[in-house]
Design a protein around this motif. Structure first.
Motif, PDB file in Angstrom:
ATOM      1  N   ASP A  17     -45.461   0.286 -12.751  1.00  0.00           N
ATOM      2  CA  ASP A  17     -44.896   1.323 -11.881  1.00  0.00           C
ATOM      3  C   ASP A  17     -43.386   1.163 -11.746  1.00  0.00           C
ATOM      4  O   ASP A  17     -42.652   2.158 -11.672  1.00  0.00           O
ATOM      5  N   ARG A  18     -42.928  -0.073 -11.741  1.00  0.00           N
ATOM      6  CA  ARG A  18     -41.504  -0.357 -11.544  1.00  0.00           C
ATOM      7  C   ARG A  18     -40.665  -0.007 -12.763  1.00  0.00           C
ATOM      8  O   ARG A  18     -39.556   0.523 -12.654  1.00  0.00           O
ATOM      9  N   TYR A  19     -41.204  -0.275 -13.961  1.00  0.00           N
ATOM     10  CA  TYR A  19     -40.402  -0.142 -15.173  1.00  0.00           C
ATOM     11  C   TYR A  19     -40.809   0.995 -16.111  1.00  0.00           C
ATOM     12  O   TYR A  19     -40.146   1.230 -17.120  1.00  0.00           O
ATOM     13  N   ARG A  20     -41.870   1.700 -15.786  1.00  0.00           N
ATOM     14  CA  ARG A  20     -42.358   2.734 -16.696  1.00  0.00           C
ATOM     15  C   ARG A  20     -41.283   3.769 -17.032  1.00  0.00           C
ATOM     16  O   ARG A  20     -41.082   4.089 -18.212  1.00  0.00           O
ATOM     17  N   ARG A  21     -40.606   4.275 -16.048  1.00  0.00           N
ATOM     18  CA  ARG A  21     -39.624   5.343 -16.294  1.00  0.00           C
ATOM     19  C   ARG A  21     -38.416   4.892 -17.118  1.00  0.00           C
ATOM     20  O   ARG A  21     -38.054   5.558 -18.098  1.00  0.00           O
ATOM     21  N   PRO A  22     -37.759   3.773 -16.763  1.00  0.00           N
ATOM     22  CA  PRO A  22     -36.614   3.363 -17.590  1.00  0.00           C
ATOM     23  C   PRO A  22     -37.009   2.963 -19.014  1.00  0.00           C
ATOM     24  O   PRO A  22     -36.270   3.223 -19.952  1.00  0.00           O
ATOM     25  N   VAL A  23     -38.183   2.355 -19.169  1.00  0.00           N
ATOM     26  CA  VAL A  23     -38.634   1.979 -20.511  1.00  0.00           C
ATOM     27  C   VAL A  23     -38.931   3.242 -21.331  1.00  0.00           C
ATOM     28  O   VAL A  23     -38.562   3.347 -22.503  1.00  0.00           O
ATOM     29  N   GLY A  26     -35.533  -6.947 -18.934  1.00  0.00           N
ATOM     30  CA  GLY A  26     -34.865  -7.271 -20.194  1.00  0.00           C
ATOM     31  C   GLY A  26     -35.852  -7.438 -21.334  1.00  0.00           C
ATOM     32  O   GLY A  26     -35.624  -6.989 -22.452  1.00  0.00           O
ATOM     33  N   TRP A  27     -36.963  -8.106 -21.046  1.00  0.00           N
ATOM     34  CA  TRP A  27     -38.007  -8.290 -22.067  1.00  0.00           C
ATOM     35  C   TRP A  27     -38.564  -6.944 -22.507  1.00  0.00           C
ATOM     36  O   TRP A  27     -38.709  -6.675 -23.703  1.00  0.00           O
ATOM     37  N   LYS A  32     -22.148  -7.691 -14.311  1.00  0.00           N
ATOM     38  CA  LYS A  32     -23.528  -8.089 -14.587  1.00  0.00           C
ATOM     39  C   LYS A  32     -24.490  -7.389 -13.637  1.00  0.00           C
ATOM     40  O   LYS A  32     -25.551  -6.919 -14.065  1.00  0.00           O
ATOM     41  N   GLU A  33     -24.124  -7.316 -12.370  1.00  0.00           N
ATOM     42  CA  GLU A  33     -25.012  -6.682 -11.392  1.00  0.00           C
ATOM     43  C   GLU A  33     -25.166  -5.195 -11.678  1.00  0.00           C
ATOM     44  O   GLU A  33     -26.269  -4.653 -11.635  1.00  0.00           O
ATOM     45  N   VAL A  34     -24.051  -4.524 -11.986  1.00  0.00           N
ATOM     46  CA  VAL A  34     -24.110  -3.101 -12.326  1.00  0.00           C
ATOM     47  C   VAL A  34     -24.966  -2.894 -13.573  1.00  0.00           C
ATOM     48  O   VAL A  34     -25.813  -1.998 -13.625  1.00  0.00           O
ATOM     49  N   PHE A  35     -24.759  -3.733 -14.564  1.00  0.00           N
ATOM     50  CA  PHE A  35     -25.480  -3.615 -15.823  1.00  0.00           C
ATOM     51  C   PHE A  35     -26.984  -3.766 -15.607  1.00  0.00           C
ATOM     52  O   PHE A  35     -27.789  -2.968 -16.102  1.00  0.00           O
ATOM     53  N   LYS A  36     -27.382  -4.786 -14.860  1.00  0.00           N
ATOM     54  CA  LYS A  36     -28.810  -5.027 -14.640  1.00  0.00           C
ATOM     55  C   LYS A  36     -29.451  -3.912 -13.820  1.00  0.00           C
ATOM     56  O   LYS A  36     -30.587  -3.510 -14.090  1.00  0.00           O
ATOM     57  N   LEU A  37     -28.737  -3.418 -12.827  1.00  0.00           N
ATOM     58  CA  LEU A  37     -29.277  -2.326 -12.017  1.00  0.00           C
ATOM     59  C   LEU A  37     -29.510  -1.083 -12.866  1.00  0.00           C
ATOM     60  O   LEU A  37     -30.538  -0.413 -12.740  1.00  0.00           O
ATOM     61  N   CYS A  38     -28.558  -0.774 -13.738  1.00  0.00           N
ATOM     62  CA  CYS A  38     -28.676   0.428 -14.568  1.00  0.00           C
ATOM     63  C   CYS A  38     -29.644   0.235 -15.726  1.00  0.00           C
ATOM     64  O   CYS A  38     -30.518   1.073 -15.955  1.00  0.00           O
ATOM     65  N   PHE A  61     -31.719  -2.683 -16.745  1.00  0.00           N
ATOM     66  CA  PHE A  61     -33.003  -3.359 -16.597  1.00  0.00           C
ATOM     67  C   PHE A  61     -33.873  -2.746 -15.504  1.00  0.00           C
ATOM     68  O   PHE A  61     -35.088  -2.827 -15.560  1.00  0.00           O
ATOM     69  N   GLU A  62     -33.232  -2.137 -14.501  1.00  0.00           N
ATOM     70  CA  GLU A  62     -34.017  -1.530 -13.425  1.00  0.00           C
ATOM     71  C   GLU A  62     -34.032  -0.017 -13.496  1.00  0.00           C
ATOM     72  O   GLU A  62     -34.741   0.644 -12.744  1.00  0.00           O
ATOM     73  N   GLY A  63     -33.252   0.549 -14.420  1.00  0.00           N
ATOM     74  CA  GLY A  63     -33.295   1.983 -14.657  1.00  0.00           C
ATOM     75  C   GLY A  63     -32.741   2.849 -13.540  1.00  0.00           C
ATOM     76  O   GLY A  63     -33.093   4.023 -13.425  1.00  0.00           O
ATOM     77  N   LYS A  64     -31.854   2.301 -12.724  1.00  0.00           N
ATOM     78  CA  LYS A  64     -31.298   3.086 -11.621  1.00  0.00           C
ATOM     79  C   LYS A  64     -30.203   4.020 -12.138  1.00  0.00           C
ATOM     80  O   LYS A  64     -29.476   3.688 -13.072  1.00  0.00           O
TER      81      LYS A  64
END
Length: 201
Positions: free
Chosen positions: A28-34, A74-75, A138-144, A146-149
């Motif tokens: 549920d958390r990663y379906r959309r960004p993936v 990331g994985w 790094k924080e901006v990158f991961k939010l966008c 890896f978390e798809g925000k």
């Protein structure tokens, strides 16, 4: 953000123990960004949906290898990229429509299907490069990534403008590719993976 990371670690830890509930939460958390990452490569929603399911099947099958202190996002990004480009390579042989746009991918990627060890290795290298970024980028990158925000959401979280978010992403993309090129010049597939970190993701 700290709570988000902690929650991710808790889910990853539970997943390694075979928790179906944790798996569903990660889905549920990663379906959309993936899905967005896959669609950007294959361009066809019906095929992107199929590959999305393959990615999460791989997550479940490899659950015992997932470390709780590593980014599941990331994985998933690395695995989704590899599966999408493997699919695309097969389609390239069948349709000339894709050849011109994806010639670089066809040239750079190895012929064989990426196996589990390669997934894990590429995932580790991408994370290493991301972690070498300055803290704010790094924080901006991961939010966008890896978390798809969305950029607007990240801008609100970080207290910066959407233009700054875009600039951070562009600078981070270049820095990650440069890091991998210099430290791992033989790993062409991983270098190509970082090209998928575009502003449209």
């Amino acid at each position: 953000m700290m709570r988000s990371n902690l929650f991710d670690e808790e889910l990853a830890s539970a997943l390694t123990e075979g928790s179906v509930k944790a798996f569903r939460s990660l889905y549920d958390r990663y379906r959309r960004p993936v899905y967005a990452n896959i669609l950007k490569i294959v361009k066809q929603p019906e095929h992107a949906e199929d590959i999305l399911q393959e990615v999460f099947v791989a997550l479940w099958e490899h659950r015992s290898r997932i470390k709780s202190d590593r980014s599941v996002g990331g994985w998933l990004f690395v695995v989704s990229f590899n599966k999408a480009t493997t699919f695309l390579k097969k389609r390239l042989k069948e349709s000339l429509d894709y050849v011109e746009e994806y010639t670089d991918y066809e040239h750079m990627l190895p012929d064989e299907t990426v196996n589990e060890e390669e997934y894990l290795s590429q995932w580790t290298i991408v994370e290493e490069a991301v972690n070498a970024l300055p803290a704010r980028k790094k924080e901006v990158f991961k939010l966008c990534r890896f978390e798809g925000k969305a950029k607007e959401e990240v801008a609100s979280i970080m207290g910066i403008s959407t233009v700054s978010v875009g600039d951070y992403l562009k600078q981070s993309n270049r820095a990650i590719r440069d890091y991998i090129t210099l430290k791992y010049p033989h790993l062409y597939t991983v270098i190509v993976i970082t090209k998928a970190f575009s502003d449209n993701f």
